[in-house]
Design a protein around this motif. Sequence first.
Motif, PDB file in Angstrom:
ATOM      1  N   ASP A 180       2.523   6.732  -1.796  1.00 46.74           N
ATOM      2  CA  ASP A 180       1.283   5.969  -1.655  1.00 46.74           C
ATOM      3  C   ASP A 180       1.001   5.181  -2.927  1.00 46.74           C
ATOM      4  OD1 ASP A 180       0.804   6.966   0.890  1.00 46.74           O
ATOM      5  OD2 ASP A 180      -0.221   8.745   0.111  1.00 46.74           O
ATOM      6  N   LEU A 200      -1.985   3.641  -4.910  1.00 46.17           N
ATOM      7  CA  LEU A 200      -3.441   3.711  -4.963  1.00 46.17           C
ATOM      8  C   LEU A 200      -4.032   2.362  -5.339  1.00 46.17           C
ATOM      9  CD1 LEU A 200      -4.028   7.219  -6.571  1.00 46.17           C
ATOM     10  CD2 LEU A 200      -3.495   6.602  -4.228  1.00 46.17           C
ATOM     11  N   ARG A 201      -5.306   2.167  -5.004  1.00 44.13           N
ATOM     12  CA  ARG A 201      -5.931   0.850  -5.131  1.00 44.13           C
ATOM     13  C   ARG A 201      -6.541   0.579  -6.501  1.00 44.13           C
ATOM     14  NH1 ARG A 201      -9.949   0.550  -0.157  1.00 44.13           N
ATOM     15  NH2 ARG A 201     -10.375   2.652  -0.927  1.00 44.13           N
ATOM     16  N   SER A 202      -6.541   1.527  -7.401  1.00 43.59           N
ATOM     17  CA  SER A 202      -7.136   1.315  -8.722  1.00 43.59           C
ATOM     18  C   SER A 202      -6.359   0.243  -9.484  1.00 43.59           C
ATOM     19  CB  SER A 202      -7.162   2.627  -9.520  1.00 43.59           C
ATOM     20  OG  SER A 202      -5.871   3.141  -9.687  1.00 43.59           O
ATOM     21  N   TRP A 248      -1.240  16.197  -9.668  1.00 47.65           N
ATOM     22  CA  TRP A 248      -2.353  15.854  -8.777  1.00 47.65           C
ATOM     23  C   TRP A 248      -3.300  17.043  -8.649  1.00 47.65           C
ATOM     24  CZ3 TRP A 248      -3.717  11.278  -6.654  1.00 47.65           C
ATOM     25  CH2 TRP A 248      -4.679  11.293  -5.638  1.00 47.65           C
ATOM     26  N   LYS A 267       0.806  -1.217   0.000  1.00 51.12           N
ATOM     27  CA  LYS A 267       0.000   0.000   0.000  1.00 51.12           C
ATOM     28  C   LYS A 267       0.841   1.270   0.000  1.00 51.12           C
ATOM     29  CE  LYS A 267      -3.914  -2.139   2.376  1.00 51.12           C
ATOM     30  NZ  LYS A 267      -4.824  -2.086   3.562  1.00 51.12           N
ATOM     31  N   ARG A 269      -2.752   0.631 -10.238  1.00 48.16           N
ATOM     32  CA  ARG A 269      -1.940   0.839  -9.042  1.00 48.16           C
ATOM     33  C   ARG A 269      -0.932   1.976  -9.220  1.00 48.16           C
ATOM     34  NH1 ARG A 269      -0.063  -3.741  -5.538  1.00 48.16           N
ATOM     35  NH2 ARG A 269      -1.016  -2.338  -4.034  1.00 48.16           N
ATOM     36  N   LYS A 291       1.481   7.693  -5.898  1.00 50.29           N
ATOM     37  CA  LYS A 291       1.311   9.103  -5.560  1.00 50.29           C
ATOM     38  C   LYS A 291       2.525   9.559  -4.759  1.00 50.29           C
ATOM     39  CE  LYS A 291      -1.778  12.162  -2.912  1.00 50.29           C
ATOM     40  NZ  LYS A 291      -2.961  12.177  -2.007  1.00 50.29           N
ATOM     41  N   LEU A 343       1.058  11.989  -9.702  1.00 49.13           N
ATOM     42  CA  LEU A 343       0.693  10.586  -9.866  1.00 49.13           C
ATOM     43  C   LEU A 343       1.580   9.992 -10.952  1.00 49.13           C
ATOM     44  CD1 LEU A 343      -1.526   8.931  -8.439  1.00 49.13           C
ATOM     45  CD2 LEU A 343      -2.890   9.169 -10.518  1.00 49.13           C
TER      46      LEU A 343
END
Length: 838
Positions: free
Chosen positions: A494, A496-498, A574, A435, A501, A504, A518
């Motif tokens: 970070d 991201l969960r999409s 972003w 994560k 992935r 960030k 991003l």
Amino acid sequence: DKPLTFVDWARGPQFDVPFAHWDHRLDLTQPHLKTREPMLALRRVIYHLNSMFDEEGVVWLQLAKEARTERRYHAATGALLHANALNVESSYLEWAKLHKDQGQHKQALIALQQEVDRLAKYTKQESRGSKSDPHTNHNAMLFRHAKALLLMARWTEDSGLRKSDDVVELYQKVTTLAPKWENGFFFLAKYLYSLFLAKQRDEPGTESSASRLHRSSSSASVSSLSQASSASGIGSSSIPTVSEFSLNLLTSSLRNYFNSLQYGHKYIFQSLPRILRLWFDYSTVNKIGDVQSRSSNLKSTNSRSNGSLSTSSSANNSNAVMTVMLEYWKRLPAYQWMTVLPQLISRIGHNNEQVVHTLVHIAAYVVIAYPHQALWSVLPVVKSGIDSRSAKGMDILKAAKKGLGEEGLSLIHKGAALLDQLIELATTDLPASKKSLSMASDFARLRRLAPSPMILPLQNELTVTLPTNGRTDLTHLAFAENLITIAKFNDEIDVLRSKERPRKLGIVGSNGIEYLFLCKAERKGDLRKDSRMMEFGTVINRLLRKNEETKRRRLNLRTYAVVPLNEGCGIIEWVSHTTGLRQIVSKLWAEHGVNTTNKEVKDFYDQREKLATRQNITLAQAELQLYREIICPLFPPMFHKWFLSNFSEPTTWFASRIAFTRSAAVWSIVGYIIGLGDRHGENILLDSSTGECVHVDFDCLFDKGLQLEKPEVVPFRLTPNMIDGMGITGYEGIFRRVSEITLESLRENRETLMSVLDSFIHDPLVEWSKSSKRQGGSGGETVNEHAADAMLKIHHRLQGIVKDSLPLSVEGQVDQLIQEASAAENLSQMYIGWMPWM
């Protein structure tokens, strides 16, 4: 001595500055008759009481112009009669414009001819060596004569009352009277180009794809439009051949486009894209001079009997166009070429070696002038996975190094290293459980590159600022002097969960401010489409700032930087303070006990076949019944509650709701024009500080949504919650009015939009549809078979044609779109993942 009268004293030099302030104060007011009429009335009375009748007449003329602009023709006529009574000679021009606006074309030309004849008296004795400059007071009357002649030429062209030779002669007189005025050269170039297209159409076997589109889009017959679309063949890149006469028209048009850009940039987004398109199209030959035919790559088996092209004529086309390019390209400042650098870079794989050689030198010219900004476009070419493109990118840097100092060479080296590490960050495979990442431990090499002289890839830092005075200036500073470079990378990254992935990351700029980005690898999509869309959005914003109605409402598209790092990944600025529409509404539903899941909704829809059989209705009718009677009651509109909770102060609540409605309207109309689809709740973001909506993810462009397994049948998202957020009037009121104003502005500037979109949609690097084909092997260019159809649809929409209808008014077109977008019959047909009930 004769005593000094009050009038003489008032006209003295001591009042030049106060009167100039009067005009400046008027310009600062809202451009409405009800605002300016009292001010003009007061000035008129002051002038009249002091017997300053010439000045009073000028004020009447100003009032006539304001009234005509707002289509209050009776008031404009009355003001002009007053001006005539005071013997204001320049009233002829305003009379002409009033007749034109009322559709009285013949009377308009007669009045305009009177003005031209009047001005000719003042310029007849002028020496040919005395030239007018529109930006100084020198020879002001000569310039006014040129303006009147240009208007005469344009209106004569529109009326079709005179031969083309006469119209060309009028345009040439304008360029003679005002040889430093861009307008004269631009409209001459534009007219010569239209003659070229007409000539191509008339010559058997030589009609180019561009002339077919021009013919089809200007035809009044809807049936002929559709026939032209199917027969056009745009996407085939075999070079069209032209006669010697047509070639002269083509090269003369190119020269005049260049001349216009030498003196100003008002029409830069029409002129430069057209120059590039003509250059690339009429120079498509290979290194031994043969015609590069791509027809074998197309699915169509239809061949024209006159379609064979001679090598010699095609080579002549290429040589003539190249001669113009080599003669003129260095005359334009680097900042003008910077506005089209992505389009230039995209054609670096062109099959004409002389074109590529010139492209390399133009790109190097821009890199030398703006290394910090241009390298974000050039270095990704060097990092390309296509060897030939990478080699051309190296050629650009090699040519640029000759004009760069040690600092520039160091910037190239450090920039290349930065891109390598960003690509690694975007493409590194991660376990599903991961994560977050640490910059220090996972990407230490990237961390060590900071501080870096490379600027942050921000929209403001990469967007060219054109001279405010409208003139071409070789010394103009197109970017801010205080560049925001990379100071350091934040340690935490970070994940991201999409599905892709994306990573960030935070970067601290040299100004001490942290910026978020991003870093994303695309397996199925193409970030170059997003990049192109942001460039198009920048052009839209420039047009909206020029229109008084849109400027007053501060209408614009929220854009952000999208920088491809190579063919598969990129870095995206972003968009701060934003949350997805789906996340907002889902949270509101949960707070109010609405817990129905998408799976449960799918179970309802799975019953549609049984419902249709049981009630003896069609499947579409069953889906509509389920949508209206079951789905919508389960998910009541609640979006208005977000504004109440997020903006508790009444004035900010009201301002945020207006900002949302206006931005939603602008995005809806622009998205409709370019066929933007996939507008589900995660691709529409809301700014929590202003209420403004922001759209992201532009992979589904040019009606690609119609090709999906479940076709998108709505022109934009206008679902119950979207309407709920607009307040008690819903889509009536602000949304409808802003939609009309935006569409009217786009229709007025359709030639600019078509020129920009034409270069984007024919970008050989971007596959706009699944059936786009690669040609040239390692060159990586794409033959876009759907370009003609896409361009024709866009042109139809900008003319008010909706689904093969006759052209509608702006109001009629907007009403049709709103009805289609909000109709339950259409929303019930949308894909479940799009969540049409939200």
